[in-house]
Scaffold this motif. Structure first.
Motif, PDB file in Angstrom:
ATOM      1  N   MET A  81       0.833  -1.202   0.000  1.00  0.00           N
ATOM      2  CA  MET A  81       0.000   0.000   0.000  1.00  0.00           C
ATOM      3  C   MET A  81       0.869   1.254   0.000  1.00  0.00           C
ATOM      4  SD  MET A  81      -3.287  -0.776   2.485  1.00  0.00           S
ATOM      5  CE  MET A  81      -4.052   0.815   2.095  1.00  0.00           C
ATOM      6  N   ASP A  82       1.889   1.282   0.861  1.00  0.00           N
ATOM      7  CA  ASP A  82       2.782   2.431   0.909  1.00  0.00           C
ATOM      8  C   ASP A  82       3.615   2.542  -0.369  1.00  0.00           C
ATOM      9  OD1 ASP A  82       1.946   3.473   3.294  1.00  0.00           O
ATOM     10  OD2 ASP A  82       3.848   3.211   4.348  1.00  0.00           O
ATOM     11  N   GLU A  83       4.037   1.419  -0.918  1.00  0.00           N
ATOM     12  CA  GLU A  83       4.823   1.460  -2.151  1.00  0.00           C
ATOM     13  C   GLU A  83       4.038   2.126  -3.275  1.00  0.00           C
ATOM     14  OE1 GLU A  83       7.652  -2.515  -1.560  1.00  0.00           O
ATOM     15  OE2 GLU A  83       5.743  -2.681  -2.625  1.00  0.00           O
ATOM     16  N   GLY A  84       2.769   1.763  -3.414  1.00  0.00           N
ATOM     17  CA  GLY A  84       1.941   2.367  -4.451  1.00  0.00           C
ATOM     18  C   GLY A  84       1.726   3.847  -4.227  1.00  0.00           C
ATOM     19  N   LYS A 135       0.120  -8.529  -5.238  1.00  0.00           N
ATOM     20  CA  LYS A 135       0.342  -8.043  -6.601  1.00  0.00           C
ATOM     21  C   LYS A 135      -0.864  -8.367  -7.473  1.00  0.00           C
ATOM     22  CE  LYS A 135       3.219  -6.332  -9.738  1.00  0.00           C
ATOM     23  NZ  LYS A 135       3.761  -4.957  -9.636  1.00  0.00           N
ATOM     24  N   GLY A 136      -1.398  -7.350  -8.138  1.00  0.00           N
ATOM     25  CA  GLY A 136      -2.550  -7.549  -9.022  1.00  0.00           C
ATOM     26  C   GLY A 136      -3.885  -7.478  -8.327  1.00  0.00           C
ATOM     27  N   HIS A 137      -3.896  -7.319  -7.004  1.00  0.00           N
ATOM     28  CA  HIS A 137      -5.151  -7.235  -6.265  1.00  0.00           C
ATOM     29  C   HIS A 137      -5.662  -5.793  -6.273  1.00  0.00           C
ATOM     30  CE1 HIS A 137      -3.972 -10.989  -3.659  1.00  0.00           C
ATOM     31  NE2 HIS A 137      -3.965 -11.220  -4.951  1.00  0.00           N
ATOM     32  N   ASP A 138      -6.909  -5.610  -6.637  1.00  0.00           N
ATOM     33  CA  ASP A 138      -7.516  -4.268  -6.611  1.00  0.00           C
ATOM     34  C   ASP A 138      -8.232  -4.130  -5.279  1.00  0.00           C
ATOM     35  OD1 ASP A 138      -8.500  -1.808  -7.152  1.00  0.00           O
ATOM     36  OD2 ASP A 138      -9.916  -2.422  -8.702  1.00  0.00           O
ATOM     37  N   MET A 139      -7.511  -3.625  -4.292  1.00  0.00           N
ATOM     38  CA  MET A 139      -8.023  -3.567  -2.937  1.00  0.00           C
ATOM     39  C   MET A 139      -8.279  -2.124  -2.537  1.00  0.00           C
ATOM     40  SD  MET A 139      -5.387  -6.323  -1.252  1.00  0.00           S
ATOM     41  CE  MET A 139      -6.326  -6.488   0.266  1.00  0.00           C
ATOM     42  N   PRO A 140      -9.195  -1.887  -1.606  1.00  0.00           N
ATOM     43  CA  PRO A 140      -9.444  -0.514  -1.149  1.00  0.00           C
ATOM     44  C   PRO A 140      -8.171   0.150  -0.655  1.00  0.00           C
ATOM     45  CG  PRO A 140     -11.147  -1.987  -0.307  1.00  0.00           C
ATOM     46  CD  PRO A 140     -10.097  -2.861  -0.934  1.00  0.00           C
ATOM     47  N   GLY A 141      -7.924   1.375  -1.134  1.00  0.00           N
ATOM     48  CA  GLY A 141      -6.767   2.128  -0.688  1.00  0.00           C
ATOM     49  C   GLY A 141      -5.449   1.730  -1.322  1.00  0.00           C
ATOM     50  N   MET A 142      -5.463   0.751  -2.236  1.00  0.00           N
ATOM     51  CA  MET A 142      -4.238   0.279  -2.887  1.00  0.00           C
ATOM     52  C   MET A 142      -4.079   0.969  -4.232  1.00  0.00           C
ATOM     53  SD  MET A 142      -1.744  -2.169  -2.539  1.00  0.00           S
ATOM     54  CE  MET A 142      -2.400  -3.640  -1.724  1.00  0.00           C
ATOM     55  N   VAL A 143      -2.961   1.665  -4.422  1.00  0.00           N
ATOM     56  CA  VAL A 143      -2.643   2.258  -5.721  1.00  0.00           C
ATOM     57  C   VAL A 143      -2.061   1.148  -6.592  1.00  0.00           C
ATOM     58  CG1 VAL A 143      -1.271   3.971  -6.948  1.00  0.00           C
ATOM     59  CG2 VAL A 143      -2.219   4.525  -4.698  1.00  0.00           C
ATOM     60  N   THR A 144      -2.769   0.781  -7.650  1.00  0.00           N
ATOM     61  CA  THR A 144      -2.374  -0.333  -8.496  1.00  0.00           C
ATOM     62  C   THR A 144      -1.528   0.138  -9.669  1.00  0.00           C
ATOM     63  OG1 THR A 144      -4.330  -0.152  -9.915  1.00  0.00           O
ATOM     64  CG2 THR A 144      -4.544  -1.489  -7.895  1.00  0.00           C
ATOM     65  N   ASP A 145      -0.975  -0.831 -10.408  1.00  0.00           N
ATOM     66  CA  ASP A 145      -0.224  -0.507 -11.620  1.00  0.00           C
ATOM     67  C   ASP A 145      -1.119   0.206 -12.632  1.00  0.00           C
ATOM     68  OD1 ASP A 145       2.041  -1.649 -10.545  1.00  0.00           O
ATOM     69  OD2 ASP A 145       1.803  -3.563 -11.596  1.00  0.00           O
ATOM     70  N   ASP A 147      -3.665   2.167 -11.904  1.00  0.00           N
ATOM     71  CA  ASP A 147      -3.808   3.549 -11.420  1.00  0.00           C
ATOM     72  C   ASP A 147      -2.596   4.392 -11.806  1.00  0.00           C
ATOM     73  OD1 ASP A 147      -6.250   2.954 -10.121  1.00  0.00           O
ATOM     74  OD2 ASP A 147      -5.172   2.222  -8.365  1.00  0.00           O
ATOM     75  N   LEU A 148      -1.407   3.823 -11.652  1.00  0.00           N
ATOM     76  CA  LEU A 148      -0.186   4.561 -11.972  1.00  0.00           C
ATOM     77  C   LEU A 148      -0.094   4.840 -13.469  1.00  0.00           C
ATOM     78  CD1 LEU A 148       2.355   2.728  -9.624  1.00  0.00           C
ATOM     79  CD2 LEU A 148       1.449   5.047  -9.355  1.00  0.00           C
ATOM     80  N   ALA A 149      -0.520   3.862 -14.283  1.00  0.00           N
ATOM     81  CA  ALA A 149      -0.497   4.069 -15.727  1.00  0.00           C
ATOM     82  C   ALA A 149      -1.448   5.196 -16.127  1.00  0.00           C
ATOM     83  CB  ALA A 149      -0.869   2.777 -16.450  1.00  0.00           C
ATOM     84  N   GLN A 150      -2.616   5.240 -15.503  1.00  0.00           N
ATOM     85  CA  GLN A 150      -3.568   6.320 -15.784  1.00  0.00           C
ATOM     86  C   GLN A 150      -3.010   7.666 -15.348  1.00  0.00           C
ATOM     87  OE1 GLN A 150      -7.078   5.038 -13.712  1.00  0.00           O
ATOM     88  NE2 GLN A 150      -7.784   3.715 -15.390  1.00  0.00           N
ATOM     89  N   ALA A 151      -2.344   7.695 -14.206  1.00  0.00           N
ATOM     90  CA  ALA A 151      -1.789   8.947 -13.699  1.00  0.00           C
ATOM     91  C   ALA A 151      -0.672   9.458 -14.601  1.00  0.00           C
ATOM     92  CB  ALA A 151      -1.267   8.752 -12.278  1.00  0.00           C
ATOM     93  N   ARG A 152       0.099   8.550 -15.186  1.00  0.00           N
ATOM     94  CA  ARG A 152       1.201   8.977 -16.047  1.00  0.00           C
ATOM     95  C   ARG A 152       0.709   9.634 -17.335  1.00  0.00           C
ATOM     96  NH1 ARG A 152       3.299   3.738 -14.400  1.00  0.00           N
ATOM     97  NH2 ARG A 152       4.939   4.049 -12.826  1.00  0.00           N
ATOM     98  N   THR A 153      -0.485   9.272 -17.769  1.00  0.00           N
ATOM     99  CA  THR A 153      -1.008   9.847 -19.011  1.00  0.00           C
ATOM    100  C   THR A 153      -1.966  11.007 -18.758  1.00  0.00           C
ATOM    101  OG1 THR A 153      -2.805   8.213 -19.072  1.00  0.00           O
ATOM    102  CG2 THR A 153      -0.762   7.661 -20.231  1.00  0.00           C
ATOM    103  N   ALA A 154      -2.403  11.176 -17.525  1.00  0.00           N
ATOM    104  CA  ALA A 154      -3.328  12.271 -17.199  1.00  0.00           C
ATOM    105  C   ALA A 154      -2.570  13.586 -17.115  1.00  0.00           C
ATOM    106  CB  ALA A 154      -4.033  11.989 -15.880  1.00  0.00           C
ATOM    107  N   GLU A 155      -3.286  14.662 -17.369  1.00  0.00           N
ATOM    108  CA  GLU A 155      -2.669  15.983 -17.320  1.00  0.00           C
ATOM    109  C   GLU A 155      -3.574  16.967 -16.589  1.00  0.00           C
ATOM    110  OE1 GLU A 155      -1.894  17.187 -21.309  1.00  0.00           O
ATOM    111  OE2 GLU A 155      -0.296  15.719 -21.643  1.00  0.00           O
TER     112      GLU A 155
END
Length: 226
Positions: A81-84, A135-145, A147-155
């Motif tokens: 959770m903290d890593e994400g 890894k790969g679990h979409d859990m409450p409060g977990m920033v997933t891969d 989510d990170l991919a979406q954030a990298r392309t968002a502006e």
């Protein structure tokens, strides 16, 4: 990432125990060859069984602290959770449209990086593997891969919303599971670390609530008694 859930603390304990019961999620320390199941490797020697080192809550101790399944489940959830969250905060310098978010993100990233290092040390002292069992679990409060991919392309404002929503959910959910660990955990060191984390989350959630509108509506912590 799923939004942070608002389970009562009494229900979070069974959730942690269910995570611990899964052999793929929360293995305990390895047993020594030839020893009874559940006997830590340090509890035997060539001369036969010996007493395990005494548990210690001292963060600098090299002895693994006494711990149980709830502690294992909590630590193996909190680390990813903290890593994400740290990875998401690292994108703020490039992605945010609001310069007022940058110092908040930088300060929180520094705090969570230090917290993550402490959690990893505690995990290692428990004898748990360093692999991400969620890894790969979409859990409450977990920033997933994802989510990170979406954030990298968002502006601009879209990135700002992903950032603040993701971090707020992370802080809320990690506060809830850590509050449960602080009362239901079996290891002194883990409970102490969880209490410190809960205290930190109060200030961190207050900082989210103080962010510029409209970024932080409803950004407070868990409801009283949760």
């Amino acid at each position: 990432m799923k939004a942070a859930s608002h389970l009562p603390a009494a229900l979070l304990v069974p959730v942690l125990l269910l995570l611990a019961a899964s052999t793929s999620c929360s293995p305990g320390p390895e047993a020594a060859p030839g020893s009874a199941p559940g006997t830590p490797a340090h509890a035997t020697s060539a001369a036969g069984p010996t007493a395990a080192p005494p548990p210690s809550a001292d963060p600098g101790s090299t002895h693994p602290p006494s711990a149980g399944p709830t502690d294992f489940a909590w630590i193996q959830l909190m680390v990813p959770m903290d890593e994400g969250a740290v990875s998401l905060l690292a994108l703020a310098e490039r992605g945010t449209a609001d310069p007022r978010l940058r110092p908040w993100a930088a300060d929180l990233r520094t705090a969570l990086t230090a917290e993550l290092a402490s959690l990893r040390r505690l995990r290692d002292r428990m004898g748990l593997p360093g692999t991400d069992v969620h890894k790969g679990h979409d859990m409450p409060g977990m920033v997933t891969d994802t989510d990170l991919a979406q954030a990298r392309t968002a502006e601009g404002a879209a990135f700002d919303r992903l950032l603040v929503d993701g971090i707020r959910d992370h802080l809320r959910q990690s506060e809830q599971v850590s509050r449960s660990e602080s009362t239901a955990g079996g290891g002194d060191a883990a409970r102490e670390r969880a209490r410190a984390l809960v205290d930190a989350r109060r200030e961190q959630l207050a900082a989210v609530a103080a962010l510029p509108a409209p970024l932080a509506p409803g950004a407070g912590g868990a409801e009283p008694g949760r």
